[in-house]
Design a protein around this motif. Structure first.
Motif, mmCIF file in Angstrom:
data_model
loop_
_atom_site.group_PDB
_atom_site.id
_atom_site.type_symbol
_atom_site.label_atom_id
_atom_site.label_comp_id
_atom_site.label_asym_id
_atom_site.label_seq_id
_atom_site.Cartn_x
_atom_site.Cartn_y
_atom_site.Cartn_z
ATOM 1 N N ASP A 65 3.281 0.537 -11.264
ATOM 2 C CA ASP A 65 3.027 0.834 -12.672
ATOM 3 C C ASP A 65 1.557 0.693 -13.034
ATOM 4 O OD1 ASP A 65 5.712 1.281 -13.108
ATOM 5 O OD2 ASP A 65 6.101 -0.784 -13.735
ATOM 6 N N ASP A 66 0.842 -0.210 -12.335
ATOM 7 C CA ASP A 66 -0.552 -0.484 -12.656
ATOM 8 C C ASP A 66 -1.422 -0.221 -11.437
ATOM 9 O OD1 ASP A 66 -0.012 -1.414 -15.281
ATOM 10 O OD2 ASP A 66 0.614 -3.346 -14.455
ATOM 11 N N ASP A 67 -2.745 -0.261 -11.664
ATOM 12 C CA ASP A 67 -3.715 -0.145 -10.576
ATOM 13 C C ASP A 67 -3.643 -1.414 -9.728
ATOM 14 O OD1 ASP A 67 -5.883 0.515 -8.976
ATOM 15 O OD2 ASP A 67 -7.345 -0.276 -10.421
ATOM 16 N N LEU A 68 -3.482 -1.281 -8.420
ATOM 17 C CA LEU A 68 -3.339 -2.426 -7.536
ATOM 18 C C LEU A 68 -4.648 -2.867 -6.884
ATOM 19 C CD1 LEU A 68 0.063 -1.600 -5.812
ATOM 20 C CD2 LEU A 68 -0.384 -3.134 -7.721
ATOM 21 N N ASP A 69 -5.776 -2.220 -7.240
ATOM 22 C CA ASP A 69 -7.059 -2.603 -6.635
ATOM 23 C C ASP A 69 -7.388 -4.080 -6.836
ATOM 24 O OD1 ASP A 69 -7.610 -0.190 -5.447
ATOM 25 O OD2 ASP A 69 -8.713 0.594 -7.183
ATOM 26 N N ARG A 80 0.839 -1.218 0.000
ATOM 27 C CA ARG A 80 0.000 0.000 0.000
ATOM 28 C C ARG A 80 0.867 1.259 0.000
ATOM 29 N NH1 ARG A 80 -3.340 -3.315 3.575
ATOM 30 N NH2 ARG A 80 -5.225 -3.837 2.432
ATOM 31 N N ALA A 81 1.980 1.226 0.726
ATOM 32 C CA ALA A 81 2.888 2.377 0.752
ATOM 33 C C ALA A 81 3.500 2.612 -0.622
ATOM 34 C CB ALA A 81 3.974 2.169 1.803
ATOM 35 N N ILE A 82 3.844 1.537 -1.325
ATOM 36 C CA ILE A 82 4.374 1.674 -2.686
ATOM 37 C C ILE A 82 3.323 2.317 -3.586
ATOM 38 C CG2 ILE A 82 5.061 0.369 -4.745
ATOM 39 C CD1 ILE A 82 6.396 -1.641 -2.781
ATOM 40 N N GLU A 83 2.060 1.859 -3.435
ATOM 41 C CA GLU A 83 0.983 2.417 -4.255
ATOM 42 C C GLU A 83 0.784 3.902 -3.944
ATOM 43 O OE1 GLU A 83 -3.481 1.132 -5.481
ATOM 44 O OE2 GLU A 83 -3.043 1.225 -3.340
ATOM 45 N N ARG A 84 0.788 4.262 -2.662
ATOM 46 C CA ARG A 84 0.599 5.674 -2.272
ATOM 47 C C ARG A 84 1.740 6.552 -2.779
ATOM 48 N NH1 ARG A 84 -1.038 3.306 2.579
ATOM 49 N NH2 ARG A 84 1.001 3.663 3.509
ATOM 50 N N GLY A 85 2.937 5.982 -2.878
ATOM 51 C CA GLY A 85 4.093 6.742 -3.354
ATOM 52 C C GLY A 85 4.227 6.732 -4.864
ATOM 53 N N ASP A 86 3.182 6.315 -5.564
ATOM 54 C CA ASP A 86 3.191 6.238 -7.031
ATOM 55 C C ASP A 86 4.313 5.336 -7.550
ATOM 56 O OD1 ASP A 86 0.947 7.847 -7.374
ATOM 57 O OD2 ASP A 86 2.140 9.696 -7.368
ATOM 58 N N GLY A 87 4.671 4.304 -6.780
ATOM 59 C CA GLY A 87 5.715 3.382 -7.202
ATOM 60 C C GLY A 87 5.192 2.201 -8.000
#
Length: 109
Positions: free
Chosen positions: A21-25, A12-19
């Motif tokens: 490449d794709d949507d992680l939902d 989740r932290a990677i997703e929040r940091g725009d790290g």
């Protein structure tokens, strides 16, 4: 096996940091279904990093037979004779002797 809470938080932290490449939902939707449902413990067992061939086992156990092998280069299937094989090898597995050693290390006899 699913991810732990700490591992999910890291993703989740990677997703929040725009790290990502794709949507992680879709990943997070399936993550809950992939979680363990119970704890399982097994007795210690030997797992080989590099499986022994039939020829290698026959070097230490000349009487070794395996009706399923196609050649001496095939992976050996040692079941009943495992204790005999371990006893014949010129080293000991770390768990067979007292004292701890790092994983993958062997202690000379």
């Amino acid at each position: 096996m699913g991810l732990s809470d700490e591992e999910l938080d890291a993703v989740r932290a990677i997703e929040r940091g725009d790290g990502a490449d794709d949507d992680l939902d879709p990943f997070f939707t399936g993550a809950d279904r992939a979680r363990p449902v119970r704890e399982v413990r097994v007795e210690p067992f030997l797992i080989a990093r590099h499986p022994l061939t039939v020829a290698q086992v026959r070097h230490w156990l000349p009487e070794y037979e395996d009706s399923f092998t196609e050649s001496d280069a095939s992976t050996a299937r040692v079941e009943d004779g495992l204790d005999d094989l371990l006893g014949a090898l010129p080293f000991a597995c770390p768990l067979k002797r007292s004292g701890s050693m790092p994983p993958g290390q062997v202690r000379p006899l």
